[in-house]
Scaffold this motif. Structure first.
Motif, PDB file in Angstrom:
ATOM      1  N   ASP A  17       0.808  -1.223   0.000  1.00  0.00           N
ATOM      2  CA  ASP A  17       0.000   0.000   0.000  1.00  0.00           C
ATOM      3  C   ASP A  17       0.840   1.272   0.000  1.00  0.00           C
ATOM      4  O   ASP A  17       0.297   2.367  -0.035  1.00  0.00           O
ATOM      5  CB  ASP A  17      -0.925   0.017   1.223  1.00  0.00           C
ATOM      6  N   ARG A  19       3.170   4.290  -1.260  1.00  0.00           N
ATOM      7  CA  ARG A  19       3.282   5.069  -2.490  1.00  0.00           C
ATOM      8  C   ARG A  19       4.759   5.360  -2.768  1.00  0.00           C
ATOM      9  O   ARG A  19       5.589   5.435  -1.860  1.00  0.00           O
ATOM     10  CB  ARG A  19       2.506   6.380  -2.347  1.00  0.00           C
ATOM     11  N   ARG A 166      -1.122  13.945   0.396  1.00  0.00           N
ATOM     12  CA  ARG A 166      -2.547  14.236   0.568  1.00  0.00           C
ATOM     13  C   ARG A 166      -3.213  13.189   1.460  1.00  0.00           C
ATOM     14  O   ARG A 166      -2.877  12.008   1.426  1.00  0.00           O
ATOM     15  CB  ARG A 166      -3.282  14.244  -0.775  1.00  0.00           C
ATOM     16  N   ALA A 167      -4.206  13.649   2.201  1.00  0.00           N
ATOM     17  CA  ALA A 167      -4.942  12.734   3.070  1.00  0.00           C
ATOM     18  C   ALA A 167      -5.678  11.676   2.265  1.00  0.00           C
ATOM     19  O   ALA A 167      -5.867  10.548   2.719  1.00  0.00           O
ATOM     20  CB  ALA A 167      -5.919  13.525   3.944  1.00  0.00           C
ATOM     21  N   ASP A 168      -6.111  12.056   1.050  1.00  0.00           N
ATOM     22  CA  ASP A 168      -6.862  11.106   0.221  1.00  0.00           C
ATOM     23  C   ASP A 168      -5.972  10.364  -0.775  1.00  0.00           C
ATOM     24  O   ASP A 168      -6.468   9.671  -1.665  1.00  0.00           O
ATOM     25  CB  ASP A 168      -7.981  11.827  -0.538  1.00  0.00           C
ATOM     26  N   ALA A 169      -4.643  10.515  -0.622  1.00  0.00           N
ATOM     27  CA  ALA A 169      -3.735   9.834  -1.544  1.00  0.00           C
ATOM     28  C   ALA A 169      -3.882   8.332  -1.388  1.00  0.00           C
ATOM     29  O   ALA A 169      -4.015   7.809  -0.284  1.00  0.00           O
ATOM     30  CB  ALA A 169      -2.296  10.258  -1.284  1.00  0.00           C
ATOM     31  N   SER A 170      -3.838   7.645  -2.524  1.00  0.00           N
ATOM     32  CA  SER A 170      -4.054   6.200  -2.523  1.00  0.00           C
ATOM     33  C   SER A 170      -2.949   5.496  -3.292  1.00  0.00           C
ATOM     34  O   SER A 170      -2.362   6.053  -4.222  1.00  0.00           O
ATOM     35  CB  SER A 170      -5.415   5.888  -3.162  1.00  0.00           C
ATOM     36  N   ASP A 173      -3.628   5.371  -7.047  1.00  0.00           N
ATOM     37  CA  ASP A 173      -3.516   6.529  -7.934  1.00  0.00           C
ATOM     38  C   ASP A 173      -2.587   6.195  -9.096  1.00  0.00           C
ATOM     39  O   ASP A 173      -1.563   5.525  -8.910  1.00  0.00           O
ATOM     40  CB  ASP A 173      -2.941   7.733  -7.179  1.00  0.00           C
TER      41      ASP A 173
END
Length: 650
Positions: A17, A19, A166-170, A173
């Protein structure tokens, strides 16, 4: 019994998970003084690379690039290319690297299709993006009036300040867009996620570990997904990236020099490139400084494996996998076995599952051939702006994997009892020419756009390094057939890269059909092979006795009159000798002054044959790079005249 390959050794969920931006920053903060990149005489430390990357990311964000956007990278192989790729990633975007040598039409079409927020390039190339119109034949692709084009100099003015992730980074992406040939005439682009690339780098590092003592060469073209491995793998491992000079990725002399003088320990070679490398270098030369070599992209022969092992103590690993599955999906370390007869593509790598299915989507019996379906973390997100094609190739709801997505590879394989796979060929029309995936349909659709063409069909014939493309075109009413091949060739050169321009273009009154009314491609392949053989037979044989007499006469003339000025004769003769040798090696009846060696079917093996023949006939020390850098008859001949007058440049 069900035939399935599934990795038992998966990375932890936490590792999968992660990045790439998080992992790189952690790595860079540990050792900022280590060398990160070597390019010529330039050495960039980890800290210096970090600052340049963060400046580029800041410049992109300042110009409106946001998470989920795409950024086109248009640089020659260089430090700037690496910085641009990483800078786009740190800005939250996915990079799409476009080859600087591709025809302008193809570059613009890819830009239109990609719809990037920005382009990173240099001042010499930025004018290529001054006007990017929409695509009239692709309704969902509009013009890009707000496209931002940034150069290295502009990016250098921004502060190297990292932004919090970013808090919503995945991990899902997109991080890269990889373009490959498309059967509809429109190149297709695979969307690669952070998760997929981290998974592959983890797999590489697990089985072929690198550390701060290692150096990996970056020489793969940017349109091939292995360039991702050549950059991210060593940088995450703390190793050094050594960059091959632009335009010299085919130059075995240059690559050998880098391996020797720069201490390369890890390198990827395409199969054809590995073959050329060994053929070109002195057979007594060894490469024991190398520790591990990866190869792939084409079928690897047992003889090539044996020849490599005789020249190096390094391991040789055959890797396989379509770009839609991120770099590779299987790997097989080639044994040092003198009796080796078949090279396998191996079992699944970690975090990957493989299914061998029949035409009904049912697993085949053990040892039986079938189509390979690939699942796991490395599978791409799909094709950019191609929902129908994505649904066709990235399949879901199969009985064998009801909760997962599998990529339908189109490759035929069978499993050995130990789980390693044997590659058997393609199940569809896709072909590989010198290791590059090509959809003949893309060339056909492009040929139909040529003035005077009503129908077109493209097939491949031959095998191995002799495989080449042939096109058959049906003219529109009233079009003179004699002029059509040359006009079609010139048009294709403006729209397609050289490796996609057929070596033969033939006019026919109609395309042959099978009894059920479909295009008879098998018959076209037979025609193409026959025409190629006829062209080879039509090349005039050299009269070796006459050559010997001519050489003797020339020597006698030189002895009789050493002051004779032969410069004018040399200017005339070099070009005719070059044309003659090209005809012999390429098996064509004639070549023009502006014809490109690679457009006519030349490849790395034929480069070697041409140069060796010319060395003998012209009695000159001709480097391989001369033909690679000057691939037209006129330019190559001019370079040979310069070499014969002054010697090769270092």
């Amino acid at each position: 019994m069900t035939t399935v390959q599934a990795s038992a050794d998966r990375p932890s969920a936490d590792a999968a998970d992660h990045r790439l931006d998080v992992l790189l920053l952690e790595r860079w903060e540990r050792d900022p003084g280590l060398p990160a990149i070597v390019s010529g005489e330039t050495v960039l430390t980890v800290g210096e690379l970090r600052d340049r990357v963060l400046r580029t990311a800041a410049a992109l964000r300042a110009h409106g690039v946001r998470a989920g956007d795409r950024v086109v990278i248009h640089h020659e192989r260089s430090v700037e290319f690496v910085v641009a790729v990483l800078g786009a990633m740190f800005a939250g975007a996915a990079h799409a690297a476009l080859g600087v040598d591709d025809p302008p039409q193809r570059i613009l079409r890819a830009v239109q299709d990609c719809a990037p927020r920005a382009v990173l390039t240099n001042s010499a190339l930025r004018d290529r993006f001054s006007d990017v119109p929409g695509l009239p034949d692709v309704p969902d692709v509009q013009g890009l009036p707000d496209l931002v084009v940034l150069t290295d100099e502009q990016c250098a003015t921004y502060p190297p300040t990292p932004e919090p992730v970013r808090a919503d980074a995945s991990a899902d992406d997109p991080v890269a867009v990889i373009y490959t040939s498309g059967s509809t005439g429109r190149p297709k682009a695979s969307l690669i996620s952070h998760r997929a690339l981290v998974s592959r780098i983890t797999a590489l590092q697990t089985t072929h570990r690198m550390d701060e003592r290692d150096r990996m060469m970056h020489h793969t073209v940017c349109t091939f997904d292995m360039h991702l491995g050549e950059l991210y793998w060593p940088l995450l491992a703390g190793a050094t990236v050594v960059i091959a000079a632009p335009g010299r990725h085919r130059d075995a002399d240059h690559l050998a020099e880098l391996i020797r003088d720069r201490g390369i320990t890890t390198v990827y070679f395409g199969v054809s490139q590995l073959e050329l490398f060994l053929l070109t270098r002195d057979p007594a030369e060894r490469y024991d400084g190398l520790r591990q070599v990866l190869t792939g992209g084409e079928v690897l022969g047992a003889d090539l494996v044996r020849r490599f092992h005789s020249r190096s103590t390094a391991s040789l690993t055959n890797i396989y996998g379509p770009s839609e599955c991120t770099i590779y999906s299987t790997a097989w370390v080639c044994p040092r076995d003198p009796g080796l007869d078949t090279v396998l593509i191996g079992p699944a790598i970690q975090d990957t599952e493989l299914w061998i299915l029949d035409e009904n989507g049912t697993p085949v019996a053990d040892g039986e051939p079938g189509e390979l379906y690939i699942g796991g973390a490395g599978v791409a997100l799909g094709y950019l702006n191609r929902p129908e094609l994505t649904a066709e190739r990235f399949v879901t709801s199969l009985a064998v994997s009801p909760d997962g997505r599998l990529y339908r590879s189109g490759d035929l394989v069978r499993a050995r009892p130990d789980g390693a796979l044997e590659f058997l060929g393609r199940a569809d029309r896709q072909v590989k020419i010198r290791g590059i995936r090509i959809e003949p349909g893309e060339i056909e659709e492009t040929a139909k756009r040529c003035t005077g063409v009503r129908q077109a069909a493209v097939v491949a014939h031959g095998s191995g390094p002799e495989k080449r493309l042939a096109a058959f075109v049906v003219p529109e009413n009233g079009v003179a057939p004699d002029s059509l091949p040359s006009s079609v060739r010139e048009a294709l050169r403006t729209w397609l890269p050289p490796y996609m321009v057929p070596s033969a273009i033939e006019v026919t009154d109609e395309l042959p059909l099978t009894p059920n009314g479909k295009l008879d491609r098998r018959l076209l392949e037979t025609w193409a092979a026959k025409r190629s053989a006829e062209a080879a037979e039509s090349v005039p044989a050299r009269n070796m006795d006459a050559d010997a007499d001519a050489d003797a006469d020339a020597d006698a003339d030189a002895d009789a009159d050493t002051d004779t000025d032969t410069d004018t004769d040399m200017d005339l003769d070099v070009e005719s000798v070059v044309s003659e040798v090209w005809c012999e090696v390429l098996q064509v009846s004639a070549v023009g002054r502006d014809d490109d060696f690679f457009d006519l079917g030349g490849d790395s093996f034929k480069v070697l044959r041409v140069v060796e023949t010319l060395r003998e006939r012209l009695r000159a020390d001709i480097p391989l790079a001369a033909l690679l850098l000057e691939p037209t008859v006129a330019d190559f001949s001019e370079e040979l005249r310069r070499i014969m007058a002054h010697g090769p440049t270092d």
